[in-house]
Design a protein around this motif. Structure first.
Motif, PDB file in Angstrom:
ATOM      1  N   VAL A 100      37.658  48.647  44.035  1.00  0.00           N
ATOM      2  CA  VAL A 100      38.440  47.447  44.361  1.00  0.00           C
ATOM      3  C   VAL A 100      38.989  47.615  45.770  1.00  0.00           C
ATOM      4  O   VAL A 100      39.600  48.643  46.088  1.00  0.00           O
ATOM      5  CB  VAL A 100      39.591  47.247  43.359  1.00  0.00           C
ATOM      6  CG1 VAL A 100      40.292  45.916  43.619  1.00  0.00           C
ATOM      7  CG2 VAL A 100      39.078  47.291  41.920  1.00  0.00           C
ATOM      8  N   ALA A 141      34.468  45.083  44.171  1.00  0.00           N
ATOM      9  CA  ALA A 141      35.273  43.865  44.096  1.00  0.00           C
ATOM     10  C   ALA A 141      36.114  43.753  45.363  1.00  0.00           C
ATOM     11  O   ALA A 141      37.020  44.554  45.587  1.00  0.00           O
ATOM     12  CB  ALA A 141      36.164  43.911  42.862  1.00  0.00           C
ATOM     13  N   ILE A 143      38.786  42.048  47.770  1.00  0.00           N
ATOM     14  CA  ILE A 143      39.963  41.186  47.852  1.00  0.00           C
ATOM     15  C   ILE A 143      40.282  40.861  49.311  1.00  0.00           C
ATOM     16  O   ILE A 143      40.844  39.814  49.619  1.00  0.00           O
ATOM     17  CB  ILE A 143      41.172  41.890  47.192  1.00  0.00           C
ATOM     18  CG1 ILE A 143      40.950  42.015  45.681  1.00  0.00           C
ATOM     19  CG2 ILE A 143      42.484  41.171  47.493  1.00  0.00           C
ATOM     20  CD1 ILE A 143      41.975  42.886  44.972  1.00  0.00           C
ATOM     21  N   VAL A 172      36.722  38.548  44.939  1.00  0.00           N
ATOM     22  CA  VAL A 172      37.691  38.277  43.876  1.00  0.00           C
ATOM     23  C   VAL A 172      38.399  36.949  44.156  1.00  0.00           C
ATOM     24  O   VAL A 172      39.188  36.845  45.100  1.00  0.00           O
ATOM     25  CB  VAL A 172      38.719  39.420  43.755  1.00  0.00           C
ATOM     26  CG1 VAL A 172      39.725  39.117  42.646  1.00  0.00           C
ATOM     27  CG2 VAL A 172      38.005  40.742  43.480  1.00  0.00           C
ATOM     28  N   THR A 173      38.105  35.962  43.343  1.00  0.00           N
ATOM     29  CA  THR A 173      38.738  34.640  43.461  1.00  0.00           C
ATOM     30  C   THR A 173      39.652  34.367  42.265  1.00  0.00           C
ATOM     31  O   THR A 173      40.097  33.236  42.066  1.00  0.00           O
ATOM     32  CB  THR A 173      37.673  33.533  43.552  1.00  0.00           C
ATOM     33  OG1 THR A 173      36.862  33.574  42.376  1.00  0.00           O
ATOM     34  CG2 THR A 173      36.787  33.720  44.769  1.00  0.00           C
ATOM     35  N   THR A 174      39.943  35.397  41.502  1.00  0.00           N
ATOM     36  CA  THR A 174      40.735  35.256  40.281  1.00  0.00           C
ATOM     37  C   THR A 174      42.114  34.678  40.554  1.00  0.00           C
ATOM     38  O   THR A 174      42.679  33.978  39.712  1.00  0.00           O
ATOM     39  CB  THR A 174      40.877  36.631  39.588  1.00  0.00           C
ATOM     40  OG1 THR A 174      39.597  37.240  39.511  1.00  0.00           O
ATOM     41  CG2 THR A 174      41.465  36.498  38.203  1.00  0.00           C
ATOM     42  N   GLY A 258      43.797  40.832  40.753  1.00  0.00           N
ATOM     43  CA  GLY A 258      42.855  41.914  41.007  1.00  0.00           C
ATOM     44  C   GLY A 258      42.710  42.835  39.816  1.00  0.00           C
ATOM     45  O   GLY A 258      41.606  43.277  39.467  1.00  0.00           O
ATOM     46  N   PHE A 261      40.666  41.150  37.105  1.00  0.00           N
ATOM     47  CA  PHE A 261      39.231  41.136  37.382  1.00  0.00           C
ATOM     48  C   PHE A 261      38.632  42.533  37.233  1.00  0.00           C
ATOM     49  O   PHE A 261      37.534  42.701  36.693  1.00  0.00           O
ATOM     50  CB  PHE A 261      38.946  40.582  38.781  1.00  0.00           C
ATOM     51  CG  PHE A 261      37.486  40.363  39.043  1.00  0.00           C
ATOM     52  CD1 PHE A 261      36.799  39.340  38.420  1.00  0.00           C
ATOM     53  CD2 PHE A 261      36.776  41.201  39.897  1.00  0.00           C
ATOM     54  CE1 PHE A 261      35.438  39.141  38.637  1.00  0.00           C
ATOM     55  CE2 PHE A 261      35.421  41.016  40.122  1.00  0.00           C
ATOM     56  CZ  PHE A 261      34.752  39.978  39.484  1.00  0.00           C
ATOM     57  N   GLN A 276      33.966  35.396  33.897  1.00  0.00           N
ATOM     58  CA  GLN A 276      34.999  35.266  34.921  1.00  0.00           C
ATOM     59  C   GLN A 276      34.433  34.453  36.081  1.00  0.00           C
ATOM     60  O   GLN A 276      33.223  34.456  36.309  1.00  0.00           O
ATOM     61  CB  GLN A 276      35.421  36.643  35.449  1.00  0.00           C
ATOM     62  CG  GLN A 276      35.871  37.620  34.401  1.00  0.00           C
ATOM     63  CD  GLN A 276      37.181  37.269  33.751  1.00  0.00           C
ATOM     64  OE1 GLN A 276      38.058  36.678  34.387  1.00  0.00           O
ATOM     65  NE2 GLN A 276      37.340  37.620  32.475  1.00  0.00           N
ATOM     66  N   ALA A 278      33.827  34.251  40.007  1.00  0.00           N
ATOM     67  CA  ALA A 278      33.755  35.210  41.108  1.00  0.00           C
ATOM     68  C   ALA A 278      32.810  34.694  42.175  1.00  0.00           C
ATOM     69  O   ALA A 278      31.857  33.957  41.888  1.00  0.00           O
ATOM     70  CB  ALA A 278      33.291  36.578  40.608  1.00  0.00           C
ATOM     71  N   SER A 292      31.262  30.767  44.379  1.00  0.00           N
ATOM     72  CA  SER A 292      31.980  31.207  43.190  1.00  0.00           C
ATOM     73  C   SER A 292      31.745  30.238  42.050  1.00  0.00           C
ATOM     74  O   SER A 292      31.939  29.025  42.200  1.00  0.00           O
ATOM     75  CB  SER A 292      33.485  31.304  43.478  1.00  0.00           C
ATOM     76  OG  SER A 292      34.176  31.715  42.314  1.00  0.00           O
TER      77      SER A 292
END
Length: 337
Positions: A100, A141, A143, A172-174, A258, A261, A276, A278, A292
């Motif tokens: 990450v 992933a 960010i 990461v678009t969470t 983060g 995810f 999810q 993404a 995404s």
């Protein structure tokens, strides 16, 4: 399946190159790059509490030992190791299952995510260069903003090293999903923990497209509500930057997103397939390489891209030109154009 020690020794003696592989799904290793920063510290706290994480490797250019010592006092399963500076990056990511990357500089008032490009592009490029050699099978992933550009940067670096697998690289678009669900729940009086709003497109401005028509539980919005809610979701990051008045950007909510995810990626590795949103290389939308959408996660990362069917097609169409500009900027950075 891992080779026995005798076979590994024999291979090394014969001069064969040993390619790093991911650990067993029973003992997942998560590497956090940028662990001492505003996002990294709360994200590290959340990952330390994740019962699925066996080894949490913390990396940053400064202050990592202190953060690691602090987190290691928490009575949870994950072993914590500290890695500081470029010389220790290889050890941090070696054999990681999930990496990450929140490393980089945050936004300040008046800045767009794109304004971060010159600094953060180089950070992502250099980190991924090491990942390509030390952990080519890891799920990565990203960010670090601007995500619309930093994901293509990472892809180009992995391609240059001959280890690119589009199933294993994620933007990461969470946070956009988390924000959408919080705002919709607040507006409509829903239980936020049971509200689901898919968000597609990218992770900046008009490329953030909340699919309000697909909200669960089924929810009707007036045209006026959509006209107010959509730009609020798209500009939510700026809302936080301005509220912090120069003291940072979204760190706590981003850390939660983060961690959520990363947990989804680890669950996928362990065989618990889940869906999810993404930002990944995708052919879901014609005319753009990265987009995404909801994706099904599994042992190999992206198992299935679920695509987009929505009433928000005009918003999707409008995002393509902006996304292509962001993507081309990232590719050009690595290729030196």
């Amino acid at each position: 399946m891992a080779l026995p020690a005798k076979s590994l020794a024999s291979a090394a003696a014969n001069g064969l190159r040993l390619v790093s592989v991911r650990n067993s799904s029973s003992q997942p290793k998560v590497a956090l790059l940028g662990a001492s920063g505003g996002i990294g510290q709360p994200l590290g706290l959340l990952l330390k509490q994740d019962p699925l994480v066996a080894h949490l490797a913390l990396y940053d250019v400064v202050n990592t030992p202190g953060v690691a010592a602090d987190l290691s006092h928490i009575d949870s399963k994950a072993k914590v190791t500290a890695h500081t500076g470029a010389a220790e990056l290889h050890a941090a990511v070696k054999d990681a299952d999930v990496i990450v990357i929140p490393a980089g500089v945050p936004r300040k008032p008046g800045m767009t995510r794109d304004d971060l490009f010159n600094t953060n592009a180089g950070i992502v490029r250099d980190l991924v260069e090491t990942i390509a050699k030390a952990a080519p099978k890891a799920l990565i992933a990203i960010i670090t903003n601007p995500v619309n550009s930093t994901v293509p940067i990472a892809a180009e670096v992995l391609k240059k090293n001959g280890v690119y697998d589009k199933r294993r690289l994620f933007g990461v678009t969470t946070l956009d999903v988390v924000r959408s669900q919080a705002f919709v729940a607040e507006l409509k009086g829903h239980d936020a923990t049971k509200t689901v709003v898919p968000v597609v497109g990218g992770h900046a401005g008009i490329t953030i497209i909340p699919l309000l028509s697909q909200t669960k539980p089924s929810t009707k919005f007036s045209d006026e509500e959509i006209a107010k809610l959509t730009p609020r979701i798209q500009d939510a990051g700026t809302e936080v930057v301005n509220a912090k008045a120069g003291a940072g950007s979204a760190t706590l909510s981003m850390a939660l997103a983060g961690a959520r995810f990363a947990n989804a990626l680890v669950r996928g590795i362990k065989g618990d397939k889940n869906v999810q949103c993404a930002y990944v290389e995708s052919d879901a939308v014609k005319g753009v390489q990265y987009f995404s959408t909801p994706v099904e996660l599994g042992p190999n990362g992206v198992e299935k891209i679920l695509g987009v069917t929505s009433y928000e097609q005009k918003l999707i169409d409008a995002s393509v030109a902006e996304l292509n500009k962001n993507i081309e900027k990232g590719v050009a950075f690595v290729k030196g154009k």
